[in-house]
Motif scaffolding. Sequence first.
Motif, short mmCIF file in Angstrom:
data_model
loop_
_atom_site.label_atom_id
_atom_site.label_comp_id
_atom_site.label_asym_id
_atom_site.label_seq_id
_atom_site.Cartn_x
_atom_site.Cartn_y
_atom_site.Cartn_z
N LYS A 297 0.87 -1.17 0.00
CA LYS A 297 0.00 0.00 0.00
C LYS A 297 0.90 1.22 0.00
N ARG A 298 0.58 2.18 -0.86
CA ARG A 298 1.43 3.38 -0.91
C ARG A 298 1.29 4.16 0.39
N PRO A 299 2.40 4.40 1.07
CA PRO A 299 2.32 5.16 2.32
C PRO A 299 2.18 6.65 2.06
N GLU A 300 1.59 7.31 2.99
CA GLU A 300 1.49 8.76 2.98
C GLU A 300 2.85 9.38 3.34
N ILE A 301 3.22 10.45 2.66
CA ILE A 301 4.40 11.22 3.05
C ILE A 301 3.90 12.41 3.86
N LEU A 302 4.30 12.44 5.13
CA LEU A 302 3.81 13.44 6.08
C LEU A 302 4.94 14.39 6.44
N ALA A 303 4.78 15.66 6.10
CA ALA A 303 5.85 16.65 6.27
C ALA A 303 5.49 17.68 7.33
N PRO A 304 6.50 18.27 7.97
CA PRO A 304 6.26 19.31 8.97
C PRO A 304 5.94 20.64 8.33
N ALA A 305 5.12 21.44 9.00
CA ALA A 305 4.79 22.77 8.48
C ALA A 305 4.66 23.73 9.65
N GLY A 306 5.74 24.43 9.94
CA GLY A 306 5.74 25.36 11.06
C GLY A 306 5.04 26.67 10.77
N THR A 307 4.85 26.99 9.48
CA THR A 307 4.16 28.21 9.07
C THR A 307 3.31 27.91 7.84
N LEU A 308 2.47 28.86 7.49
CA LEU A 308 1.63 28.69 6.30
C LEU A 308 2.49 28.57 5.05
N GLU A 309 3.57 29.33 4.98
CA GLU A 309 4.48 29.23 3.83
C GLU A 309 5.08 27.83 3.74
N LYS A 310 5.48 27.27 4.87
CA LYS A 310 6.05 25.93 4.87
C LYS A 310 5.01 24.88 4.50
N LEU A 311 3.78 25.08 4.93
CA LEU A 311 2.69 24.17 4.56
C LEU A 311 2.54 24.09 3.05
N LYS A 312 2.46 25.24 2.40
CA LYS A 312 2.28 25.27 0.95
C LYS A 312 3.51 24.70 0.24
N THR A 313 4.69 24.99 0.77
CA THR A 313 5.92 24.47 0.17
C THR A 313 5.95 22.95 0.27
N ALA A 314 5.66 22.41 1.44
CA ALA A 314 5.70 20.96 1.63
C ALA A 314 4.77 20.25 0.67
N ILE A 315 3.56 20.77 0.52
CA ILE A 315 2.58 20.13 -0.38
C ILE A 315 3.02 20.27 -1.83
N ASN A 316 3.50 21.44 -2.20
CA ASN A 316 3.98 21.62 -3.58
C ASN A 316 5.14 20.69 -3.92
N TYR A 317 5.93 20.33 -2.91
CA TYR A 317 7.10 19.48 -3.14
C TYR A 317 6.83 18.00 -2.84
N GLY A 318 5.58 17.62 -2.72
CA GLY A 318 5.28 16.19 -2.70
C GLY A 318 4.62 15.62 -1.47
N ALA A 319 4.43 16.39 -0.40
CA ALA A 319 3.81 15.85 0.80
C ALA A 319 2.34 15.54 0.56
N ASP A 320 1.90 14.38 1.03
CA ASP A 320 0.48 14.01 0.96
C ASP A 320 -0.29 14.60 2.14
N ALA A 321 0.43 14.92 3.19
CA ALA A 321 -0.17 15.51 4.39
C ALA A 321 0.88 16.32 5.11
N VAL A 322 0.42 17.28 5.92
CA VAL A 322 1.33 18.07 6.74
C VAL A 322 0.79 18.10 8.16
N TYR A 323 1.69 18.31 9.12
CA TYR A 323 1.24 18.49 10.49
C TYR A 323 1.70 19.86 10.98
N ILE A 324 0.81 20.54 11.66
CA ILE A 324 1.04 21.91 12.09
C ILE A 324 0.73 22.03 13.59
N GLY A 325 1.05 23.17 14.17
CA GLY A 325 0.67 23.45 15.55
C GLY A 325 -0.37 24.55 15.58
#
Length: 412
Positions: free
Chosen positions: A8-36
């Motif tokens: 099963k293809r696993p999800e790639i989960l990336a960190p996102a400390g800011t809104l800019e990092k959230l958009k960057t992570a998703i644009n660069y391949g993350a299937d999900a992000v985690y934020i605070g």
Amino acid sequence: MTVKQILKRPEILAPAGTLEKLKTAINYGADAVYIGGNAYSLRSRAGNFSYEEMAEGVCFAKKHNAKVYVAANMITHEANQAGAGDFFQKIRDIGVAAVIISDPALVEICITEAPGLAVHLSTQASAANYETLEFWRNEGLERVVLAREVSMKEVAEIRQHTSVELEAFIHGAMCISYSGRCTLSNHMSMRDANRGGCSQSCRWKYDLFDLPFGTERNYFTENKTSEKFSMSAVDLSMIEHLPDLIQNGVDSLKIEGRMKSIHYVSTVANVYKKAVDSYMADPKHYSCQQEWIDELWKVAQRELSTGFYYHIPTENEQLFGPRRKIPQYKFIGEVISYDKDTQIATIRQRNVFNLGDRIEFYGPGMRHFTQQVAEMHNEQGESIGRAPHPMMILTMPVKQAVQVGDMIRKQK
């Protein structure tokens, strides 16, 4: 059972400390992000999200078929739970996919007061056996982030005995304490590591002292060693062992680093996206590419190891003794527009660079190339030999096509 049936293809989960990092992570391949959020998170110094920023992040993620999780993984003391129900209800209504919790009190509050919001158990809860995972599944949790001390053999056994989703760390900093439960920061800097204030005391450098038997407690003799002592672990990297994780049924591959830069987030998400896609496309003929490993070293801050997955860490997994020289790259800009007719890129500067510098462009899908800065112009169209001002806009000719959002770095 064949490989095709169990993979099963696993999800790639990336960190996102800011809104800019959230958009960057998703644009660069993350299937999900985690934020605070603005409460209950273990990264009080990260750019934690307001409700408005969460809503914008969730909207962006949904447009790109990605998910947003919110970390609420602090250990609560008396009165810390006040307002938690309202917090969980608000992030549920915003559209957050799940909340990551370690404290049983917060788990109970979320389940009872914000029904419909999925709960994932944080690695801070030290889940290291399938009986524990079954307990939390029966409590209503759909996913458990495994303790970082779990071995690959244990991952396989856990998968065989529970249907709960498994999330495992694959890249980033490792804590010296068991599952991150540390009090060094509390005692040394009066900042509670388990409530978001960790000052990373284990990363400090220490001198070694002898305390001869029978001497007064205030009498110390310095150990004559040139090596400063730390309690600091090297970082984790599982890029060369992804097949083991996928074949053992890990559902989500987690990258650490909510306080890391967009340079780090974009690079690491890019590499693991490429590696996972390559493996899923042809598991039998898959091999880890050297360029992926080299790419990760460009954003490495410490040595890299496989943590606890294959053996108990030794002194080789500690920051002690001779170290490999790590290539140092700095993030210098991002592409904000490109004219394909003139082959001119418009760039927002992030760090100083000069005419004649050798720079590297990279983008999603592991696109990258290097070139020398032959000419550049400021916003007024004037030729310049140096880009010294943070966030200044400039233009330069590029030898290959680039895209909006592509990054630029240079080796120090």
